[in-house]
Design an enzyme around this catalytic site. Structure first.
Site, PDB file in Angstrom:
ATOM      1  N   CYS A 263       3.460   7.098   7.645  1.00  0.00           N
ATOM      2  CA  CYS A 263       4.843   7.478   7.367  1.00  0.00           C
ATOM      3  C   CYS A 263       5.150   7.075   5.933  1.00  0.00           C
ATOM      4  O   CYS A 263       5.014   5.911   5.567  1.00  0.00           O
ATOM      5  CB  CYS A 263       5.796   6.783   8.335  1.00  0.00           C
ATOM      6  SG  CYS A 263       7.536   7.094   7.994  1.00  0.00           S
TER       7      CYS A 263
ATOM      8  N   HIS B  95       2.971   2.452   2.114  1.00  0.00           N
ATOM      9  CA  HIS B  95       3.304   3.137   3.361  1.00  0.00           C
ATOM     10  C   HIS B  95       4.108   2.186   4.250  1.00  0.00           C
ATOM     11  O   HIS B  95       4.123   0.975   4.032  1.00  0.00           O
ATOM     12  CB  HIS B  95       2.046   3.673   4.089  1.00  0.00           C
ATOM     13  CG  HIS B  95       1.122   2.621   4.579  1.00  0.00           C
ATOM     14  ND1 HIS B  95      -0.225   2.643   4.366  1.00  0.00           N
ATOM     15  CD2 HIS B  95       1.343   1.497   5.292  1.00  0.00           C
ATOM     16  CE1 HIS B  95      -0.795   1.598   4.918  1.00  0.00           C
ATOM     17  NE2 HIS B  95       0.130   0.898   5.486  1.00  0.00           N
TER      18      HIS B  95
ATOM     19  N   ASN C 236       0.814  -1.218   0.000  1.00  0.00           N
ATOM     20  CA  ASN C 236       0.000   0.000   0.000  1.00  0.00           C
ATOM     21  C   ASN C 236       0.847   1.267   0.000  1.00  0.00           C
ATOM     22  O   ASN C 236       0.325   2.365   0.189  1.00  0.00           O
ATOM     23  CB  ASN C 236      -0.942   0.000   1.216  1.00  0.00           C
ATOM     24  CG  ASN C 236      -1.998  -1.086   1.114  1.00  0.00           C
ATOM     25  OD1 ASN C 236      -2.487  -1.385   0.023  1.00  0.00           O
ATOM     26  ND2 ASN C 236      -2.342  -1.695   2.240  1.00  0.00           N
TER      27      ASN C 236
END
Length: 423
Positions: free
Chosen positions: A357, A322, A320
């Site tokens: 993040c 991240h 995904n």
């Protein structure tokens, strides 16, 4: 006539007048009477008229009706013997099946011998429960169970499995649960209806309680199940046990919500998605009591230890795009004081995920020891710490609380017994 010529070529004739070949005296049947082995003439020491003499380099015998006669195959020279290859047919072009069959037979006999030498009686019951670690659905299709063997590269300096290893086991069973339930689509744990709407699951809170860490070679059994959490959330629980003794090693509980993959905003659970997953919900309380204590604010002025310059690597990203939530645990522990890491082990932790993040983020890890009243924290029985993982710009990524207990000598061992070059 053919018989006469053949007889005259090999048998001695007492009278020169009966020489059938018409050659000069001293030669019989076209073969010189003297033998010259080294290109020099060697005369016969015997003058007997009836003795047959043969020269090594014999000439070709005469032909009768176009056919060579008078010389047996045993007397032919290498130049005269010509071997013609067999005709090319479909049969003689096939491989040598006998050699292939012999090789296959040898392999099977060797395998059978090795199999008979093995003691196939399982020394541990878990070897037959899930020998390949693929997992299976149990308890009326509501619980997924999978075994993991602790590898040598999954243990730390204490010779026990690291907390990141155990978190990876939790994540793996969660995804395999969705897969075995037939709900795994193209996304990372997303159902077919979620993929249609570009939705993914994100974790908002994780609580982990570790009673004992497994060691190298242990086989752990991980059970996981899901339950509803409010109107737009889902709770997933895990129970980790020693597959041999049944001892509970770890308990964990987590809360998940949906997020739009394109806009990166939280989303409500659509009715179509709820219909997909509602049949797998278990009506049970959380396996870990919810820690509702508010985490205090932590910044540069209140933190005791700060580790800056943390950046994600490409291998830290999931499908995904991240950072994987397990990576946050390692970053949080980067700022934990070394005396605590050397003398204590992590007993429990509570993590609250605030934002994502990304790959180009630069982070800071902050830690504050709560029991500052003790002069020597390393000798304390229980130590609690507050943690914050944030962007260098100030945005909070993860807030956490950890509890540490003293290590036990029987779990630690002695690394000093090994030579430095082999440690």
């Amino acid at each position: 006539m053919v018989a006469t010529a053949a007889t005259c070529a090999f048998l001695p004739v007492p009278s020169p007048s009966s020489d059938c070949s018409g050659k000069a005296p001293g030669k019989i049947g076209g073969i010189p009477a003297s033998v010259d082995a080294r290109s020099t003439s060697a005369k016969s020491k015997s003058s007997s008229a009836g003795r047959l003499q043969v020269k090594a380099s014999a000439q070709a015998p005469p032909k009768v009706n176009g056919t060579k006669v008078g010389v047996m195959d045993g007397f032919k020279t290498d130049d005269e013997v010509s071997v013609s290859p067999p005709p090319r047919t479909f049969i003689n072009q096939l491989p040598d099946w006998s050699m292939l069959l012999a090789a296959i037979t040898t392999i099977f006999l060797a395998a059978e011998k090795q199999w008979m030498m093995l003691d196939w009686k399982p020394k541990r019951p878990d070897m037959l429960v899930d020998p390949f670690g693929l997992g299976r659905i149990v308890q009326d299709g509501l619980v997924f169970r999978q075994n993991f063997s602790i590898r040598s590269y999954e243990i730390g300096a204490d010779r026990t499995a690291s907390v990141e290893t155990m978190m990876n086991h939790l994540q793996e069973t969660a995804l395999n649960h969705v897969k075995h339930a037939g709900l795994l689509a193209d996304g990372f744990g997303s159902t077919p209806e979620m993929c249609k709407r570009n939705l993914i699951w994100v974790v908002t809170k994780m609580q982990v309680v570790v009673d004992r860490y497994p060691t190298w070679g242990d086989v752990v059994q991980v059970d996981t199940w899901v339950a509803a959490s409010g109107k737009n959330g889902m709770r997933r629980d895990w129970l980790v046990r020693d597959s041999n003794t049944g001892e509970i090693l770890t308990r964990a509980s987590s809360l998940w919500v949906m997020m739009n993959k394109a806009t990166r905003r939280l989303s409500k659970i659509p009715d179509e998605v709820r219909d997909e997953i509602a049949g797998y919900f278990v009506d049970s309380p959380p396996i870990v009591d919810d820690d509702t204590r508010k985490l205090p604010k932590l910044d540069d002025t209140t933190a005791d230890y700060v580790h800056s310059g943390l950046t994600p690597r490409w291998s830290d990203l999931d499908v995904n795009q991240h950072v994987n939530n397990v990576k946050y645990v390692g970053w949080i522990l980067e700022s934990a004081p070394l005396p605590i890491l050397e003398t204590h082990e992590l007993a429990s932790m509570t993590l609250e995920y605030r934002r994502e993040c990304m790959r180009d983020s630069v982070l800071q890890s902050l830690t504050s020891v709560m029991d500052k009243g003790d002069a020597d924290v390393a000798k304390s029985s229980i130590v609690q710490c507050q943690h914050l993982l944030r962007l260098e710009g100030g945005g909070e990524i993860v807030k956490g609380r950890t509890k540490w207990r003293p290590k036990y000598p029987d779990r630690i061992g002695s690394l000093g017994q090994f030579p430095a070059e082999s440690a």
